[in-house]
Design a protein around this motif. Structure first.
Motif, PDB file in Angstrom:
ATOM      1  N   CYS A  45       0.169   6.180  -6.189  1.00  0.00           N
ATOM      2  CA  CYS A  45      -1.229   6.520  -6.444  1.00  0.00           C
ATOM      3  C   CYS A  45      -2.093   5.325  -6.055  1.00  0.00           C
ATOM      4  O   CYS A  45      -1.596   4.262  -5.719  1.00  0.00           O
ATOM      5  N   ARG A  46      -3.393   5.521  -6.094  1.00  0.00           N
ATOM      6  CA  ARG A  46      -4.321   4.503  -5.608  1.00  0.00           C
ATOM      7  C   ARG A  46      -4.309   3.261  -6.501  1.00  0.00           C
ATOM      8  O   ARG A  46      -4.360   3.363  -7.726  1.00  0.00           O
ATOM      9  N   VAL A  47      -4.235   2.100  -5.868  1.00  0.00           N
ATOM     10  CA  VAL A  47      -4.218   0.815  -6.573  1.00  0.00           C
ATOM     11  C   VAL A  47      -5.354  -0.035  -6.022  1.00  0.00           C
ATOM     12  O   VAL A  47      -5.541  -0.150  -4.815  1.00  0.00           O
ATOM     13  N   LEU A  48      -6.126  -0.627  -6.923  1.00  0.00           N
ATOM     14  CA  LEU A  48      -7.209  -1.522  -6.536  1.00  0.00           C
ATOM     15  C   LEU A  48      -6.767  -2.947  -6.786  1.00  0.00           C
ATOM     16  O   LEU A  48      -6.191  -3.253  -7.825  1.00  0.00           O
ATOM     17  N   VAL A  99      -4.505   0.289 -11.416  1.00  0.00           N
ATOM     18  CA  VAL A  99      -4.188   1.639 -10.953  1.00  0.00           C
ATOM     19  C   VAL A  99      -5.308   2.568 -11.406  1.00  0.00           C
ATOM     20  O   VAL A  99      -5.753   2.497 -12.557  1.00  0.00           O
ATOM     21  N   VAL A 100      -5.759   3.440 -10.515  1.00  0.00           N
ATOM     22  CA  VAL A 100      -6.796   4.404 -10.848  1.00  0.00           C
ATOM     23  C   VAL A 100      -6.167   5.461 -11.765  1.00  0.00           C
ATOM     24  O   VAL A 100      -5.239   6.168 -11.369  1.00  0.00           O
ATOM     25  N   TYR A 111      -3.823  -6.267 -10.069  1.00  0.00           N
ATOM     26  CA  TYR A 111      -3.833  -4.902  -9.553  1.00  0.00           C
ATOM     27  C   TYR A 111      -4.247  -3.957 -10.664  1.00  0.00           C
ATOM     28  O   TYR A 111      -3.846  -4.130 -11.817  1.00  0.00           O
ATOM     29  N   ASP A 114       0.824  -1.217   0.000  1.00  0.00           N
ATOM     30  CA  ASP A 114       0.000   0.000   0.000  1.00  0.00           C
ATOM     31  C   ASP A 114       0.855   1.263   0.000  1.00  0.00           C
ATOM     32  O   ASP A 114       0.500   2.264   0.607  1.00  0.00           O
ATOM     33  N   ASP A 169      -5.797   9.126 -10.661  1.00  0.00           N
ATOM     34  CA  ASP A 169      -4.743   9.307  -9.655  1.00  0.00           C
ATOM     35  C   ASP A 169      -3.357   9.289 -10.298  1.00  0.00           C
ATOM     36  O   ASP A 169      -2.490  10.078  -9.951  1.00  0.00           O
TER      37      ASP A 169
END
Length: 54
Positions: free
Chosen positions: A25-28, A36-37, A34, A21, A40
């Motif tokens: 940037c934000r990772v789902l 990446v947004v 994975y 984490d 972001d």
């Protein structure tokens, strides 16, 4: 991997940061993958989207 390359990170480091984490940037996490947004990532890279212009 593409987001990692855009940020100048190697594959291994990018995945390690995502797992901890600590990716810039934000990772789902979806199952075993994975994502990446995009918004972001563009913000981190300093790229403005079409709707962001004032």
């Amino acid at each position: 991997m593409t987001a990692g390359r855009a940020l100048g990170l190697g594959r291994t480091l990018a995945y390690e940061l995502a797992k901890k984490d600590e990716f810039p940037c934000r990772v789902l996490r979806l199952g075993n993958s994975y994502r990446v947004v995009t918004a972001d990532l563009l913000r981190v890279l300093g790229v403005e989207g079409e709707g962001d212009a004032a």
